[in-house]
Design a protein around this motif. Sequence first.
Motif, PDB file in Angstrom:
ATOM      1  N   GLN A 182       0.820  -1.208   0.000  1.00 22.99           N
ATOM      2  CA  GLN A 182       0.000   0.000   0.000  1.00 22.99           C
ATOM      3  C   GLN A 182       0.859   1.265   0.000  1.00 22.99           C
ATOM      4  OE1 GLN A 182      -3.534  -0.068  -0.211  1.00 22.99           O
ATOM      5  NE2 GLN A 182      -2.903  -2.135  -0.747  1.00 22.99           N
ATOM      6  N   ALA A 235       2.401   6.505  -7.013  1.00 22.59           N
ATOM      7  CA  ALA A 235       1.352   7.394  -7.526  1.00 22.59           C
ATOM      8  C   ALA A 235       1.708   8.854  -7.274  1.00 22.59           C
ATOM      9  CB  ALA A 235       0.012   7.054  -6.882  1.00 22.59           C
ATOM     10  N   ARG A 265      -4.733  12.102 -10.113  1.00 20.84           N
ATOM     11  CA  ARG A 265      -5.105  11.493  -8.830  1.00 20.84           C
ATOM     12  C   ARG A 265      -6.550  11.826  -8.491  1.00 20.84           C
ATOM     13  NH1 ARG A 265      -0.548  12.740  -4.446  1.00 20.84           N
ATOM     14  NH2 ARG A 265      -2.228  12.036  -3.100  1.00 20.84           N
ATOM     15  N   ARG A 308      -8.845   9.748 -10.674  1.00 20.25           N
ATOM     16  CA  ARG A 308      -8.838   8.347 -10.225  1.00 20.25           C
ATOM     17  C   ARG A 308      -9.654   8.192  -8.944  1.00 20.25           C
ATOM     18  NH1 ARG A 308      -3.903   4.141 -10.562  1.00 20.25           N
ATOM     19  NH2 ARG A 308      -5.003   2.426  -9.584  1.00 20.25           N
ATOM     20  N   GLU A 309      -9.576   9.199  -8.064  1.00 18.27           N
ATOM     21  CA  GLU A 309     -10.356   9.154  -6.825  1.00 18.27           C
ATOM     22  C   GLU A 309     -11.856   9.207  -7.131  1.00 18.27           C
ATOM     23  OE1 GLU A 309     -10.681  11.333  -2.471  1.00 18.27           O
ATOM     24  OE2 GLU A 309      -9.346  12.164  -3.984  1.00 18.27           O
ATOM     25  N   THR A 342     -12.582   5.503  -8.326  1.00 14.81           N
ATOM     26  CA  THR A 342     -12.418   4.403  -7.376  1.00 14.81           C
ATOM     27  C   THR A 342     -12.951   4.700  -5.977  1.00 14.81           C
ATOM     28  OG1 THR A 342     -10.209   5.130  -6.703  1.00 14.81           O
ATOM     29  CG2 THR A 342     -10.341   3.593  -8.565  1.00 14.81           C
ATOM     30  N   VAL A 354      -5.339   7.096  -4.617  1.00 16.53           N
ATOM     31  CA  VAL A 354      -4.306   6.066  -4.705  1.00 16.53           C
ATOM     32  C   VAL A 354      -2.967   6.572  -4.163  1.00 16.53           C
ATOM     33  CG1 VAL A 354      -3.568   6.618  -7.067  1.00 16.53           C
ATOM     34  CG2 VAL A 354      -3.362   4.276  -6.202  1.00 16.53           C
TER      35      VAL A 354
END
Length: 129
Positions: free
Chosen positions: A50, A57, A66, A69-70, A73, A77
Amino acid sequence: MKIAIGVGLLAVACSCNGATAADAVAKGMDLVDGAIVCRSYDLTAWLYGQVNVARHAQRTLSPEQRRQRELITGYDVGQEPRLEEWGCVLVPAGTPLAVEPGNSVPVVSGLLANGRKFEGVTLPTMVTH
């Protein structure tokens, strides 16, 4: 040392008896700049992954990438897990470690620069002798 084996989890309670103060030193791996020490090998390995993914990232994705992507997902990340919330610690590279002999995974203990004691399990590649 007491070892309790559960479903995919190796829980360790270490007093690291028999280990000397400078058996080894903590070593970083990829973008993790020290040894992650937790109560179990599985937790250490998972948190290593993690933290490493988050640091990659942070280095490779722009803030906009980012954010996008947030939105997809539901999480950032590039946000690292807080190791202390998991009962773990990041031991800086070069910190002396006592390694308990006779285990299939490195059971370590030592002192952080601030004098705080730590003990638990780390990854074999995060220890150098």
